[in-house]
Design a protein around this motif. Structure first.
Motif, PDB file in Angstrom:
ATOM      1  N   LEU A 124       0.848  -1.208   0.000  1.00 17.08           N
ATOM      2  CA  LEU A 124       0.000   0.000   0.000  1.00 17.08           C
ATOM      3  C   LEU A 124       0.877   1.249   0.000  1.00 17.08           C
ATOM      4  O   LEU A 124       0.566   2.245  -0.657  1.00 17.08           O
ATOM      5  N   LEU A 125       1.991   1.202   0.720  1.00 12.77           N
ATOM      6  CA  LEU A 125       2.929   2.338   0.750  1.00 12.77           C
ATOM      7  C   LEU A 125       3.533   2.549  -0.643  1.00 12.77           C
ATOM      8  O   LEU A 125       3.551   3.671  -1.167  1.00 12.77           O
ATOM      9  N   ASP A 126       4.008   1.458  -1.250  1.00 16.11           N
ATOM     10  CA  ASP A 126       4.611   1.553  -2.591  1.00 16.11           C
ATOM     11  C   ASP A 126       3.633   2.128  -3.608  1.00 16.11           C
ATOM     12  O   ASP A 126       4.046   2.811  -4.547  1.00 16.11           O
ATOM     13  N   ALA A 127       2.354   1.834  -3.427  1.00 13.75           N
ATOM     14  CA  ALA A 127       1.342   2.313  -4.384  1.00 13.75           C
ATOM     15  C   ALA A 127       0.908   3.746  -4.080  1.00 13.75           C
ATOM     16  O   ALA A 127       0.045   4.290  -4.766  1.00 13.75           O
ATOM     17  N   GLY A 128       1.493   4.342  -3.047  1.00 10.54           N
ATOM     18  CA  GLY A 128       1.137   5.724  -2.694  1.00 10.54           C
ATOM     19  C   GLY A 128      -0.245   5.825  -2.086  1.00 10.54           C
ATOM     20  O   GLY A 128      -0.902   6.871  -2.152  1.00 10.54           O
TER      21      GLY A 128
END
Ligand SMILES: NC(=O)c1ccc[n+]([C@@H]2O[C@H](COP(=O)([O-])OP(=O)(O)OC[C@H]3O[C@@H](n4cnc5c(N)ncnc54)[C@H](OP(=O)(O)O)[C@@H]3O)[C@@H](O)[C@H]2O)c1
Length: 240
Positions: A124-128
């Motif tokens: 979820l972090l990587d996907a912003g």
């Protein structure tokens, strides 16, 4: 419009999170379930019009990847998650002790209870998709406390408590690492108490409604210095 994302919402504590949060029309809710083919009637009965029911098997990394894409579509461009509640968990072969641990059972618990929350946060972090001041709650257990376990008379649920202790260590790492990306993020551990769900069993001492009302109070009162803390649902801190 705060956005909540909760895993394991078809029953138990996850369902109760949705029930209480759906009472405010202001809340957007991503209600994740292990399988969309399960009986979701209880969840559909409590969901609000701004609840999105999506599939996320937290024990499967491909499923978490697909969930992240589905979350992006459900929220629309630019919207981000304010509260990520890693609630899904399993307690398998609770009768096993440290002297007869099953490797398969332990691995299955590590996959859901540890790798699941790790990959959910990471992807979820990587996907912003996590907001700058996201609150991440990893649902742990009093059985994860080394100190409490060392002091207790009986040792229960060896494999489960080992996996939740690993979740505690994961959380300490996440609390540090996430701030390199999101300056205002807070990541905590939460012990919900012994609650009457399928996992807690009928002998448990608390109703889900009480546990979750307490947890939401703690969640909404978090301060920056709470990052990385291990909370009891009452708001007190639990020894490591
Ligand atoms: N109840 C207690 O006394 C207690 C005490 C301490 C900690 N906890 C923790 O609180 C959390 C919720 O527990 P609960 O009491 O609500 O347990 P529960 O009644 O057994 O519900 C567990 C939930 O997790 C979901 N789940 C299991 N494996 C999953 C997977 N691979 N992917 C996605 N979802 C999955 C289940 O979905 P399915 O129905 O599809 O399997 C269900 O929605 C857990 O992390 C648990 O360890 C509970």
């Amino acid at each position: 419009m705060p956005v909540y994302c909760i895993t394991g919402t078809n029953r138990g504590l996850g369902l109760e999170f949705v029930r209480q949060l759906a009472q405010s029309g202001d809340n957007t809710i991503i209600a994740a379930v292990r399988s969309l083919s399960s009986d979701l009637s209880d969840l559909r009965a409590v969901a609000s019009p701004s609840t999105h029911i999506l599939e996320c098997d937290t024990g499967s990394i491909p499923s978490v990847h697909a969930f992240v894409k589905a979350t992006r579509r459900a929220l629309g461009e630019g919207a981000k998650i304010d509260y990520l509640l890693n609630n899904a968990g399993v307690n398998i072969a609770s009768q096993q002790s440290s002297l007869n641990l099953g490797a398969d059972e332990l691995q299955a618990q590590m996959a859901v209870n540890v790798v699941g929350p790790a990959k959910t946060v990471e992807l979820l972090l990587d996907a912003g998709l996590l907001s700058e001041e996201v609150r991440v709650l990893n649902m742990t257990s009093g059985l994860a406390s080394l100190q409490l376990t060392a002091q207790s008379e009986g040792r229960k649920c060896a494999g489960y408590s080992i996996s939740k202790a690993a979740l505690n260590m994961l959380t300490v790492h996440q609390a540090h690492d996430i701030r390199k990306h999101l300056w205002g993020a807070i990541v905590i551990l939460m012990d919900p108490g012994w609650v009457k769900t399928r996992m807690g069993g009928a002998g448990a001492v608390m109703e889900p409604s009480e546990s979750i009302a307490n947890i939401l109070k703690v969640l909404h009162g978090l301060r920056s210095e709470d990052n990385g803390s291990f909370f009891h649902h009452s708001g007190s801190k639990i020894p490591w």
